[in-house]
Design an enzyme around this catalytic site. Structure first.
Site, PDB file in Angstrom:
ATOM      1  N   SER A  31       0.691  -1.277  -0.091  1.00  0.00           N
ATOM      2  CA  SER A  31      -0.027   0.093  -0.049  1.00  0.00           C
ATOM      3  C   SER A  31       0.812   1.459  -0.031  1.00  0.00           C
ATOM      4  O   SER A  31       1.774   1.422   0.905  1.00  0.00           O
ATOM      5  CB  SER A  31      -1.012   0.130   1.255  1.00  0.00           C
ATOM      6  N   HIS A  62      -4.323  -0.277  -5.236  1.00  0.00           N
ATOM      7  CA  HIS A  62      -3.356  -1.396  -5.658  1.00  0.00           C
ATOM      8  C   HIS A  62      -3.618  -1.650  -7.244  1.00  0.00           C
ATOM      9  O   HIS A  62      -4.373  -2.485  -7.535  1.00  0.00           O
ATOM     10  CB  HIS A  62      -4.216  -2.614  -4.942  1.00  0.00           C
ATOM     11  N   HIS A  84      -4.810 -10.029  -2.168  1.00  0.00           N
ATOM     12  CA  HIS A  84      -5.015 -10.241  -0.666  1.00  0.00           C
ATOM     13  C   HIS A  84      -6.240 -11.487  -0.616  1.00  0.00           C
ATOM     14  O   HIS A  84      -7.088 -11.705  -1.219  1.00  0.00           O
ATOM     15  CB  HIS A  84      -5.502  -9.119  -0.052  1.00  0.00           C
ATOM     16  N   TYR A  86      -8.193 -11.415   1.821  1.00  0.00           N
ATOM     17  CA  TYR A  86      -9.529 -10.800   2.263  1.00  0.00           C
ATOM     18  C   TYR A  86     -10.500 -10.400   1.116  1.00  0.00           C
ATOM     19  O   TYR A  86     -11.601 -10.232   1.477  1.00  0.00           O
ATOM     20  CB  TYR A  86      -9.365  -9.667   3.224  1.00  0.00           C
ATOM     21  N   GLU A  87      -9.769 -10.481  -0.132  1.00  0.00           N
ATOM     22  CA  GLU A  87     -10.726 -10.232  -1.179  1.00  0.00           C
ATOM     23  C   GLU A  87     -11.350 -11.343  -1.683  1.00  0.00           C
ATOM     24  O   GLU A  87     -12.368 -11.041  -2.473  1.00  0.00           O
ATOM     25  CB  GLU A  87      -9.821  -9.873  -2.594  1.00  0.00           C
ATOM     26  N   ALA A 114       2.774  -2.509   4.235  1.00  0.00           N
ATOM     27  CA  ALA A 114       2.296  -1.487   5.207  1.00  0.00           C
ATOM     28  C   ALA A 114       1.754  -2.481   6.385  1.00  0.00           C
ATOM     29  O   ALA A 114       0.966  -3.433   6.247  1.00  0.00           O
ATOM     30  CB  ALA A 114       1.134  -0.560   4.767  1.00  0.00           C
ATOM     31  N   MET A 212      -1.832  -7.857   6.430  1.00  0.00           N
ATOM     32  CA  MET A 212      -2.789  -8.814   5.744  1.00  0.00           C
ATOM     33  C   MET A 212      -2.228  -9.364   4.574  1.00  0.00           C
ATOM     34  O   MET A 212      -2.982  -9.615   3.734  1.00  0.00           O
ATOM     35  CB  MET A 212      -4.175  -8.061   5.605  1.00  0.00           C
ATOM     36  N   SER A 213      -0.834  -9.504   4.514  1.00  0.00           N
ATOM     37  CA  SER A 213      -0.176 -10.057   3.401  1.00  0.00           C
ATOM     38  C   SER A 213       1.100 -10.693   3.827  1.00  0.00           C
ATOM     39  O   SER A 213       1.351 -10.850   4.927  1.00  0.00           O
ATOM     40  CB  SER A 213       0.022  -8.870   2.486  1.00  0.00           C
ATOM     41  N   ASN A 236       0.841   2.707  10.965  1.00  0.00           N
ATOM     42  CA  ASN A 236       0.056   3.153  12.086  1.00  0.00           C
ATOM     43  C   ASN A 236       0.427   2.362  13.191  1.00  0.00           C
ATOM     44  O   ASN A 236       1.219   1.271  13.133  1.00  0.00           O
ATOM     45  CB  ASN A 236      -1.337   3.094  11.826  1.00  0.00           C
ATOM     46  N   HIS A 248      -8.179   3.383   6.298  1.00  0.00           N
ATOM     47  CA  HIS A 248      -7.095   2.762   5.112  1.00  0.00           C
ATOM     48  C   HIS A 248      -6.666   4.136   4.634  1.00  0.00           C
ATOM     49  O   HIS A 248      -5.316   4.030   4.090  1.00  0.00           O
ATOM     50  CB  HIS A 248      -8.091   2.109   4.185  1.00  0.00           C
TER      51      HIS A 248
HETATM   52  N1  HPA Z   1      -3.403  -4.004  10.880  1.00  0.00           N
HETATM   53  C1  HPA Z   1      -3.385  -4.869   9.997  1.00  0.00           C
HETATM   54  N2  HPA Z   1      -3.105  -4.311   8.725  1.00  0.00           N
HETATM   55  C2  HPA Z   1      -2.376  -3.454   8.703  1.00  0.00           C
HETATM   56  C3  HPA Z   1      -2.425  -2.423   9.820  1.00  0.00           C
HETATM   57  C4  HPA Z   1      -2.786  -2.898  10.958  1.00  0.00           C
HETATM   58  O1  HPA Z   1      -2.971  -2.075  11.898  1.00  0.00           O
HETATM   59  N3  HPA Z   1      -2.025  -1.233   9.286  1.00  0.00           N
HETATM   60  C5  HPA Z   1      -1.618  -1.450   7.889  1.00  0.00           C
HETATM   61  N4  HPA Z   1      -1.807  -2.631   7.433  1.00  0.00           N
END
Ligand code: HPA
Length: 273
Positions: A31, A62, A84, A86-87, A114, A212-213, A236, A248
């Protein structure tokens, strides 16, 4: 022939009709890190949509394509946009692009993402070099009949993130005075961010960052004997470690801000691989 192998091979045949470029290094951009592709002297581009059978990403930010070209004199292929879990894809489709890069001839894979920071002292904008991962909350990408063309049934995972590549990245970070942390990445399925209790659980399990990857891709690459390295851009602090709810947009903005330094780190490292 194994069905998974057949599907990857069909995608590979489409690629070979469009370009015979032979990349040595593959890079997956997370990301907000897509700008890295601007450093590549482009020889060919193939949108995922042009490859029948290829799982096409639906996430904003993406854009999906393979970019083939040179990073100075290094032949590379860059994935701008990844797939991903989750898609809604089966995990064998999520890792199909990594297998495709293997068939293209990629020997070294550089994964980026990220991630949410868990390790004490982390802040948004930090970089974390992955030393290991926790992938037991997501389906294992090697489940199903094993494609011997790719690797053995029970592959060793005791050094998923190659030590020699890590050393190179650390020395580049030192040379260019780019602060870098190291730690363990935990992959969860998403798409919801974690609850504070889940983050406390992950911390207790030894995770330093969450995303998530990446982990399923690293397992797949390791299965095939590729050398793998990965860096998280901490976009974050993970849930509960931060006063504000996660969005996001925040994740993308933080990754955008860190992008110039990140690109320097990735580029200079690849040139030394
Ligand atoms: N959690 C999961 N996936 C992420 C996060 C998070 O805090 N930040 C960026 N991708």
């Amino acid at each position: 022939m194994n069905l998974v192998y057949e599907k990857v091979k069909r995608c590979f045949d489409v690629i070979r009709q469009k370009t015979d470029f032979q990349p040595a290094v593959g890079i997956v951009l997370g990301s907000g890190l897509g700008g890295f592709a601007d450093n590549i002297q482009v020889e060919a581009e193939i949108s995922y949509g042009e490859i029948e059978d290829f799982p096409v990403s639906t996430v904003a930010g993406h854009a999906g394509k393979f970019i083939f070209g040179y990073l100075r004199d290094k032949p590379v292929v860059c994935m701008k946009g990844r797939v991903h879990y989750y898609e809604g894809y089966v995990v064998s489709d999520v890792v199909l692009p990594v297998r495709l890069m293997y068939l293209m001839g990629v020997k070294t894979l550089f994964l980026t993402n990220a991630a949410g920071g868990i390790q004490s002292g982390m802040k948004a904008g930090d970089f974390m070099l992955l030393t290991d991962h926790i992938a037991c909350f997501v389906p294992n990408p090697l489940v199903g009949s094993n494609a011997e063309e790719f690797g053995p049934r029970f592959p060793d995972m005791s050094e998923i993130y190659d030590r020699s590549l890590r050393k190179i990245i650390e020395s580049v970070a030192e040379e260019f005075r780019i602060p870098i942390k190291e730690g363990v990445y935990a992959q969860l399925t998403g798409p919801s961010y974690e609850s504070p209790a889940e983050i406390r659980l992950l911390k207790a399990l030894g995770a330093d960052a969450v995303g998530m990857s990446t982990a399923v891709e690293a397992i797949t690459a390791n299965h095939m004997g590729m050398k793998v390295c990965a860096i998280s851009c901490i976009s974050n602090l993970a849930a509960g470690l931060n006063e504000n709810p996660l969005t996001h947009t925040e994740v993308q903005e933080a990754a955008d801000k860190a992008a110039p330094l990140f690109q320097k780190l990735v580029t200079e490292s690849i040139l030394r691989f």
